[in-house]
Design a protein around this motif. Structure first.
Motif, PDB file in Angstrom:
ATOM      1  N   ARG A   1      40.435  -0.746  65.947  1.00 54.06           N
ATOM      2  CA  ARG A   1      39.222  -1.557  65.952  1.00 54.06           C
ATOM      3  C   ARG A   1      38.001  -0.643  65.834  1.00 54.06           C
ATOM      4  N   GLN A   2      37.183  -0.890  64.837  1.00 55.41           N
ATOM      5  CA  GLN A   2      35.995  -0.088  64.597  1.00 55.41           C
ATOM      6  C   GLN A   2      34.832  -0.605  65.448  1.00 55.41           C
ATOM      7  N   VAL A   3      34.194   0.303  66.158  1.00 52.57           N
ATOM      8  CA  VAL A   3      33.112  -0.051  67.070  1.00 52.57           C
ATOM      9  C   VAL A   3      31.805   0.527  66.532  1.00 52.57           C
ATOM     10  N   TRP A   4      30.850  -0.355  66.269  1.00 49.98           N
ATOM     11  CA  TRP A   4      29.528   0.005  65.755  1.00 49.98           C
ATOM     12  C   TRP A   4      28.468  -0.619  66.656  1.00 49.98           C
TER      13      TRP A   4
ATOM     14  N   ASN B   1      28.587  -4.484  67.220  1.00 48.75           N
ATOM     15  CA  ASN B   1      29.669  -5.152  67.949  1.00 48.75           C
ATOM     16  C   ASN B   1      30.081  -4.403  69.211  1.00 48.75           C
ATOM     17  N   VAL B   2      29.284  -3.424  69.634  1.00 44.73           N
ATOM     18  CA  VAL B   2      29.724  -2.568  70.736  1.00 44.73           C
ATOM     19  C   VAL B   2      29.888  -3.351  72.041  1.00 44.73           C
TER      20      VAL B   2
ATOM     21  N   GLU C   1      33.161  -5.373  71.782  1.00 49.64           N
ATOM     22  CA  GLU C   1      34.329  -4.491  71.757  1.00 49.64           C
ATOM     23  C   GLU C   1      34.580  -3.869  73.122  1.00 49.64           C
TER      24      GLU C   1
ATOM     25  N   PHE D   1      40.777   1.907  69.603  1.00 54.60           N
ATOM     26  CA  PHE D   1      39.365   1.682  69.326  1.00 54.60           C
ATOM     27  C   PHE D   1      38.763   2.991  68.815  1.00 54.60           C
TER      28      PHE D   1
ATOM     29  N   ILE E   1      35.122   4.501  68.344  1.00 57.03           N
ATOM     30  CA  ILE E   1      33.702   4.314  68.618  1.00 57.03           C
ATOM     31  C   ILE E   1      32.912   5.307  67.771  1.00 57.03           C
TER      32      ILE E   1
END
Length: 325
Positions: A20-23, A26-27, A30, A101, A103
């Motif tokens: 799962r990409q965390v930016w 969406n932090v 997530e 994840f 981050i």
């Protein structure tokens, strides 16, 4: 929040891993997912990506003392910026990672910040988009605050078991972020903080590898020797490397330590807890002395973590350590 991997993990499946990409956009959501995952999957593997090393000791690395190695680590970590953090979660010592994840942080800009050019070129060649990191990445202070409230650090008796590979720099960057200031001046202080934040059950697979005949090299080379395939992503991406670290560690345990502690046939992998490769001092040696009732360091931990749940004594998370052994 329902994670797509939960049903497969509960059934013991080892399907395609989700990273799962965390930016920045969406932090918050997530980290809600991370908090939920941490409650069910108490085995965490961790990796970071950073812009290489710019301060090198004059002596050959093999001749450095642990304190000299830490001095080099401190100089580099204090001068540079973290780029990515990968966290992969497993339900048990025998399970594959259920979810990972990645981050993505925004602080590093190769146009203005110091870095090792070859290291940055390597990361770019493995898919890291520095312009996107700057535009869309997570502010490091936001990440630190969310990590502090995630249940993964300063968790007392409920601390997860952490698995890493060659992780002194990984913990260096995370301790720096969690403290919000430069690293402490001495190795003993640093190891004490690692223990406060992450607990006793920290395993560095690179340290474990040294006791296993025939194993050598970095993470990818080690995985190839052990016949471990990368579950998802590619090398030099933190989420993918975190997951591979866990799979390599459990393969080492199964091949080299299976049944040892249960059958009295030597040391199990649990005996390697608390040592970061290259620093060579057990984390618990840096903690304040116990007062005889297992609470010798709780007040100190409370002050450092801002929580009533200190990292506790060596008895923390005994069930997790027993399972690993």
């Amino acid at each position: 929040m329902k994670l797509q991997t939960e049903a497969a993990a509960a059934a013991g499946g080892e399907g395609r891993l989700m990273i799962r990409q965390v930016w920045a956009n969406n932090v918050e959501s997530e980290f809600q997912a991370i908090r939920q995952v941490a409650e069910r999957f108490p085995y965490v593997s961790m990796d970071t990506e950073f812009p290489g090393v710019i301060h090198c000791p004059s002596k050959h690395h093999a001749t450095l003392t642990p304190s000299e190695r830490y001095a080099a680590l401190m100089a580099n970590v204090d001068a540079l910026h973290l780029i990515q953090v990968g966290l992969a979660f497993a339900a048990s010592p025998d399970a594959a990672p259920a979810v990972a994840f990645e981050i993505n942080l925004r602080e590093f800009d190769p146009r203005v910040h110091r870095h090792n050019p070859s290291s940055v070129a390597l990361l770019a060649g493995h898919g890291l988009d520095f312009a996107k990191q700057r535009r869309e990445g997570v502010d490091a202070r936001v990440f630190a605050a969310l990590l502090m409230s995630s249940g993964l650090v300063c968790s007392g008796a409920s601390a997860p078991t952490w698995v890493t590979f060659h992780s002194a720099y990984d913990f260096g960057y995370l301790v720096k972020l969690l403290m919000g200031r430069k690293l402490p001046r001495t190795l003993t202080e640093f190891l004490g903080l690692v223990r406060v934040f992450f607990g006793d059950e920290v395993y560095d697979a690179r340290h474990v590898m040294d006791s296993c005949a025939g194993l050598y090299g970095g993470l990818d080379a080690l995985a190839a020797q052990l016949g471990v395939k990368r579950a998802a992503g590619m090398s030099h991406q933190a989420g993918s490397d975190a997951a591979l670290t866990w799979d390599v560690f459990r393969r080492i345990r199964d091949v080299y330590f299976a049944g040892n502690s249960r059958q009295g046939q030597g040391q199990g992998v649990g005996n390697f807890a608390g040592v970061l490769y290259g620093l060579d001092l057990e984390l618990h040696l840096a903690a304040p002395a116990d007062n005889g009732n297992g609470n010798g360091n709780r007040n100190n931990n409370k002050n450092k973590c801002g929580s009533g749940n200190g990292a506790g004594g060596r008895g923390n998370n005994r069930r997790a350590v027993a399972a690993l052994r």
